[in-house]
Design a protein around this motif. Structure first.
Motif, PDB file in Angstrom:
ATOM      1  N   ASP A 245     -56.421   0.873   9.614  1.00  0.00           N
ATOM      2  CA  ASP A 245     -56.222   1.555  10.895  1.00  0.00           C
ATOM      3  C   ASP A 245     -57.425   2.414  11.290  1.00  0.00           C
ATOM      4  N   GLN A 246     -58.508   2.334  10.529  1.00  0.00           N
ATOM      5  CA  GLN A 246     -59.789   2.952  10.877  1.00  0.00           C
ATOM      6  C   GLN A 246     -59.678   4.441  11.197  1.00  0.00           C
ATOM      7  N   ASP A 247     -59.040   5.151  10.265  1.00  0.00           N
ATOM      8  CA  ASP A 247     -58.978   6.610  10.385  1.00  0.00           C
ATOM      9  C   ASP A 247     -59.855   7.296   9.351  1.00  0.00           C
ATOM     10  N   GLY A 248     -60.628   6.494   8.589  1.00  0.00           N
ATOM     11  CA  GLY A 248     -61.488   7.039   7.565  1.00  0.00           C
ATOM     12  C   GLY A 248     -60.888   7.039   6.176  1.00  0.00           C
ATOM     13  N   TYR A 249     -59.637   6.606   6.034  1.00  0.00           N
ATOM     14  CA  TYR A 249     -58.953   6.598   4.745  1.00  0.00           C
ATOM     15  C   TYR A 249     -58.518   5.178   4.386  1.00  0.00           C
ATOM     16  N   LEU A 250     -58.702   4.816   3.126  1.00  0.00           N
ATOM     17  CA  LEU A 250     -58.369   3.476   2.659  1.00  0.00           C
ATOM     18  C   LEU A 250     -56.859   3.279   2.580  1.00  0.00           C
ATOM     19  N   ASP A 251     -56.384   2.228   3.218  1.00  0.00           N
ATOM     20  CA  ASP A 251     -54.998   1.811   3.108  1.00  0.00           C
ATOM     21  C   ASP A 251     -54.891   0.773   1.992  1.00  0.00           C
ATOM     22  N   LEU A 252     -53.683   0.267   1.754  1.00  0.00           N
ATOM     23  CA  LEU A 252     -53.458  -0.660   0.647  1.00  0.00           C
ATOM     24  C   LEU A 252     -52.535  -1.782   1.110  1.00  0.00           C
ATOM     25  N   TYR A 253     -52.900  -3.017   0.748  1.00  0.00           N
ATOM     26  CA  TYR A 253     -52.078  -4.196   1.064  1.00  0.00           C
ATOM     27  C   TYR A 253     -51.819  -4.961  -0.223  1.00  0.00           C
ATOM     28  N   VAL A 254     -50.539  -5.270  -0.496  1.00  0.00           N
ATOM     29  CA  VAL A 254     -50.139  -5.995  -1.697  1.00  0.00           C
ATOM     30  C   VAL A 254     -49.349  -7.228  -1.281  1.00  0.00           C
ATOM     31  N   VAL A 255     -49.752  -8.399  -1.773  1.00  0.00           N
ATOM     32  CA  VAL A 255     -49.025  -9.641  -1.484  1.00  0.00           C
ATOM     33  C   VAL A 255     -48.243 -10.037  -2.722  1.00  0.00           C
ATOM     34  N   ASN A 256     -47.054 -10.623  -2.517  1.00  0.00           N
ATOM     35  CA  ASN A 256     -46.168 -10.853  -3.649  1.00  0.00           C
ATOM     36  C   ASN A 256     -45.192 -11.997  -3.414  1.00  0.00           C
ATOM     37  N   GLY A 257     -44.276 -12.161  -4.352  1.00  0.00           N
ATOM     38  CA  GLY A 257     -43.314 -13.249  -4.361  1.00  0.00           C
ATOM     39  C   GLY A 257     -43.389 -13.979  -5.693  1.00  0.00           C
ATOM     40  N   MET A 258     -42.402 -14.803  -5.978  1.00  0.00           N
ATOM     41  CA  MET A 258     -42.367 -15.499  -7.259  1.00  0.00           C
ATOM     42  C   MET A 258     -41.611 -16.814  -7.117  1.00  0.00           C
ATOM     43  N   MET A 259     -42.129 -17.868  -7.754  1.00  0.00           N
ATOM     44  CA  MET A 259     -41.465 -19.166  -7.823  1.00  0.00           C
ATOM     45  C   MET A 259     -41.494 -19.642  -9.269  1.00  0.00           C
ATOM     46  N   ASP A 260     -40.370 -20.177  -9.758  1.00  0.00           N
ATOM     47  CA  ASP A 260     -40.325 -20.768 -11.096  1.00  0.00           C
ATOM     48  C   ASP A 260     -39.012 -21.533 -11.227  1.00  0.00           C
ATOM     49  N   ALA A 261     -39.120 -22.856 -11.451  1.00  0.00           N
ATOM     50  CA  ALA A 261     -37.927 -23.700 -11.483  1.00  0.00           C
ATOM     51  C   ALA A 261     -36.995 -23.334 -12.630  1.00  0.00           C
ATOM     52  N   ASP A 262     -37.529 -22.853 -13.750  1.00  0.00           N
ATOM     53  CA  ASP A 262     -36.698 -22.480 -14.889  1.00  0.00           C
ATOM     54  C   ASP A 262     -36.223 -21.040 -14.792  1.00  0.00           C
ATOM     55  N   LEU A 263     -37.120 -20.147 -14.516  1.00  0.00           N
ATOM     56  CA  LEU A 263     -36.813 -18.722 -14.524  1.00  0.00           C
ATOM     57  C   LEU A 263     -35.896 -18.312 -13.377  1.00  0.00           C
TER      58      LEU A 263
ATOM     59  N   ASP B 123     -33.801 -20.426 -11.478  1.00  0.00           N
ATOM     60  CA  ASP B 123     -32.969 -21.569 -11.094  1.00  0.00           C
ATOM     61  C   ASP B 123     -31.691 -21.177 -10.372  1.00  0.00           C
ATOM     62  N   TYR B 124     -31.328 -19.914 -10.397  1.00  0.00           N
ATOM     63  CA  TYR B 124     -30.122 -19.428  -9.729  1.00  0.00           C
ATOM     64  C   TYR B 124     -30.376 -19.051  -8.264  1.00  0.00           C
ATOM     65  N   LEU B 125     -31.645 -19.069  -7.826  1.00  0.00           N
ATOM     66  CA  LEU B 125     -31.997 -18.697  -6.457  1.00  0.00           C
ATOM     67  C   LEU B 125     -32.306 -19.943  -5.630  1.00  0.00           C
ATOM     68  N   PRO B 126     -32.060 -19.895  -4.323  1.00  0.00           N
ATOM     69  CA  PRO B 126     -32.419 -21.037  -3.459  1.00  0.00           C
ATOM     70  C   PRO B 126     -33.892 -21.396  -3.605  1.00  0.00           C
ATOM     71  N   ASN B 127     -34.172 -22.670  -3.806  1.00  0.00           N
ATOM     72  CA  ASN B 127     -35.529 -23.190  -3.976  1.00  0.00           C
ATOM     73  C   ASN B 127     -36.262 -22.558  -5.165  1.00  0.00           C
ATOM     74  N   GLN B 128     -35.495 -21.997  -6.081  1.00  0.00           N
ATOM     75  CA  GLN B 128     -36.056 -21.355  -7.288  1.00  0.00           C
ATOM     76  C   GLN B 128     -37.138 -20.334  -6.926  1.00  0.00           C
ATOM     77  N   GLU B 129     -36.856 -19.531  -5.912  1.00  0.00           N
ATOM     78  CA  GLU B 129     -37.875 -18.617  -5.396  1.00  0.00           C
ATOM     79  C   GLU B 129     -37.309 -17.224  -5.158  1.00  0.00           C
ATOM     80  N   LEU B 130     -38.027 -16.222  -5.654  1.00  0.00           N
ATOM     81  CA  LEU B 130     -37.765 -14.830  -5.328  1.00  0.00           C
ATOM     82  C   LEU B 130     -38.567 -14.508  -4.069  1.00  0.00           C
ATOM     83  N   VAL B 131     -37.882 -14.416  -2.940  1.00  0.00           N
ATOM     84  CA  VAL B 131     -38.540 -14.213  -1.650  1.00  0.00           C
ATOM     85  C   VAL B 131     -38.665 -12.716  -1.383  1.00  0.00           C
ATOM     86  N   GLU B 132     -39.893 -12.257  -1.209  1.00  0.00           N
ATOM     87  CA  GLU B 132     -40.152 -10.855  -0.941  1.00  0.00           C
ATOM     88  C   GLU B 132     -41.211 -10.720   0.145  1.00  0.00           C
ATOM     89  N   GLU B 133     -41.145  -9.634   0.872  1.00  0.00           N
ATOM     90  CA  GLU B 133     -42.164  -9.360   1.879  1.00  0.00           C
ATOM     91  C   GLU B 133     -43.424  -8.810   1.226  1.00  0.00           C
TER      92      GLU B 133
END
Length: 560
Positions: free
Chosen positions: A382-400, A402-412
């Motif tokens: 936002d160009q105010d002179g201070y560093l912001d932080l962005y983190v990207v995430n989520g997880m997919m694993d057919a075994d780990l 398997d109880y979730l739709p498409n074997q995926e932990l959907v997160e923003e």
């Protein structure tokens, strides 16, 4: 990445971190470094385009790249995904994008201006990390990939490709004596002799699945490759590793680059201090992340000291809906060995105190949780002179999962806005909350309008470009050129921009975050009403330069 952890212990650690903490009290100061000889520079000023419409948010654009896996499901360590790097490959002042890929080919997206890109498909397969560095010291950025089960591949840049928009041409080869498998890498002039050295790290958990060729070998681990003439001299620092990230970070503040390795599973993070007699193992931090996936660093409170951020996995909330997605996975996983007293399953923000020691202030400053975090990067969004932080995430694993739709932990994905004191607050209004399972991340000004955009290499979803239309503050950008050195882009240089609103410290690096590369173009944001006073540069050899005639909303090419 099939994380293993102790169910009850994890809940206890996370519960403790819910406690309310006071915001830090920080007084901005002027950063300083040891005095060095003054060296003259030439400055070319290129005005930036500031005509982009404002929306007070980021606008999402899909990119022509899809990181795929080898089957119909994501299994084992394919969930680790691949990285992204940004840099000006054809010297037309437009930053290009290179995206690694697990199954399919890697991609170059040639920047044509106005966020339009032409696609070039590379023949490299099974790529993980990607960095853009001038390996040969000829003034052109090359492309380097890691491959989980083999050595690095090196695409040498043969020509600049001008006029603007034209492609450069590359030839694929290998790096002399760089032969060990690597998942992560870091480039820089480590020994301060004027050329670029390399540090690599293997991810042994995945290599162990490759068959007897690895099991009966002498392994891989952490290697420091010192550049020597046309080749490299390898030195083995560790015979085994689970290295998801490597950083060249001066943790003991002696103006020499040290080595940090972020390890997965129950392998502790590694650190080596550079000394006159060689590399010395060190433990600079009282607390580290349990499963370190990413490093980035920056002066988040403008007090002249650099903080180090590492990502791990910790849910953003402990409500019923969130726990329904996390608890079955946690309850069925094999227990790790007991937690070390210096490890925490959460993001960590290393903050240096007055004595020079580091303390974890991620909870205090509001960044201890971001979900199943992969790449975390600082940038003044936002160009105010201070560093912001962005983190990207989520997880997919057919075994780990398997109880979730498409074997995926959907997160923003999570954007944190700096509150101008080094503490952070969630910024969902910025529109950076994609749920496309991000892995690699790079921040850069891709439309030359002055502010930072973001590129994310997702897993099994098209890569995304997030166009910054916050239209806040003002900026100055700088690229360094050092023709007399083999470190032509001056990796490791530090810059301080002095303004009437404060002084801001940045550095030139080739990589940060997870599996991803940074452009050698430094971005400073500052309030629109601030007056620019001077730009100080500390070159990698300790020489200094000062530029006093500055114009906002411009790109400076500074040649020594």
């Amino acid at each position: 990445m099939r994380k293993r952890f102790t169910f009850k212990l994890m809940l206890g650690v996370w519960a403790i971190s819910l406690a309310a903490c006071a915001a830090p009290q920080v007084t901005p100061v002027t950063p300083q470094w040891p005095a060095g000889p003054e060296t003259q520079v030439q400055v070319h000023i290129n005005p930036l385009n500031i005509s982009s419409p404002c929306a007070q948010t980021f606008i999402t654009h899909p990119l022509n790249h899809l990181t795929q896996v080898h089957g119909e499901e994501v299994i084992r360590f394919e969930t680790n995904g691949a990285g992204v790097a940004i840099g000006d490959l054809n010297d037309d002042q437009l930053l290009d994008i290179v995206l690694a890929n697990l199954k399919g080919p890697a991609t170059i997206l040639w920047n044509q201006g106005q966020l339009k890109f032409e696609t070039e498909i590379l023949t490299d397969q099974n790529t993980r990390a990607v960095n853009l560095v001038d390996v040969e010291g000829d003034g052109r950025l090359d492309i380097v990939f890691t491959h989980i089960a083999s050595g690095l591949s090196y695409w040498r840049n043969l020509e600049h490709g001008a006029p603007p928009g034209n492609r450069a041409s590359f030839t694929r080869g290998s790096l002399p004596k760089v032969f060990k498998p690597a998942h992560s890498m870091a480039w820089g002039d480590v020994d301060a002799d004027g050329d670029l050295d390399l540090v690599t790290g293997s991810y042994d958990a995945e290599l162990g699945l490759q068959g007897n060729s690895f099991l009966f070998s002498d392994g891989a681990g952490i290697y420091y490759y010192e550049r020597a003439g046309a080749g490299f001299i390898p030195s083995r620092l560790a015979s085994a590793s689970q290295a998801l990230v490597i950083a060249l970070f001066d943790f003991n503040h002696d103006q020499r680059l040290d080595i940090l390795v972020g390890n997965d599973f129950d392998t502790p993070d590694f650190a080596w201090a550079q000394t006159a007699s060689g590399w010395q193992s060190a433990e600079p931090f009282a607390v580290t992340a349990r499963h370190t996936m990413s490093f980035d660093w920056g002066d988040v409170d403008n007090n002249g000291a650099v903080e180090l951020f590492s990502t791990d996995m910790k849910p953003m909330a402990f409500d019923v809906d969130t726990m329904v997605t996390w608890l079955p996975m946690m309850a069925t996983m094999k227990e790790d060995r007991a937690f070390g007293s210096n490890q925490t399953t959460a993001n960590v923000l290393q903050v240096r105190d007055a004595t020079g020691r580091y303390k974890d202030q991620a909870i205090t400053r509001g960044v201890d949780a971001a979900g199943w975090g992969w790449s975390g990067k600082f940038g003044d969004l936002d160009q105010d002179g201070y560093l912001d932080l962005y983190v990207v995430n989520g997880m997919m694993d057919a075994d780990l999962l398997d109880y979730l739709p498409n074997q995926e932990l959907v997160e923003e994905n999570i954007a944190f806005r700096n509150l101008q004191d080094g503490s952070f607050l969630l910024a969902p209004e910025w529109g950076l909350n994609s749920t496309a399972s991000g892995r690699g991340l790079s921040l850069a000004d891709l439309d030359n309008d002055g502010d930072l955009d973001a590129v994310v290499n997702n897993l099994r979803a098209p890569a995304q470009l997030f166009e910054n239309r916050l239209c806040a503050g003002s900026s100055l950008q700088a690229e360094l050129r050092w023709p007399a050195s083999a470190n032509r882009y001056a990796l490791g240089a530090q810059l301080i921009l002095h303004t009437s609103a404060g002084s801001y410290l940045r550095d030139v690096r080739a990589a940060s975050g997870y599996l991803s590369g940074d452009p050698p173009r430094v971005h400073f944001g500052f309030p629109s009403e601030a007056d620019l006073q001077a730009l100080e540069i500390r070159w990698p050899d300790g020489a200094t330069s000062t530029i006093s005639s500055l114009t906002a909303q411009s790109l400076l090419t500074i040649t020594r």
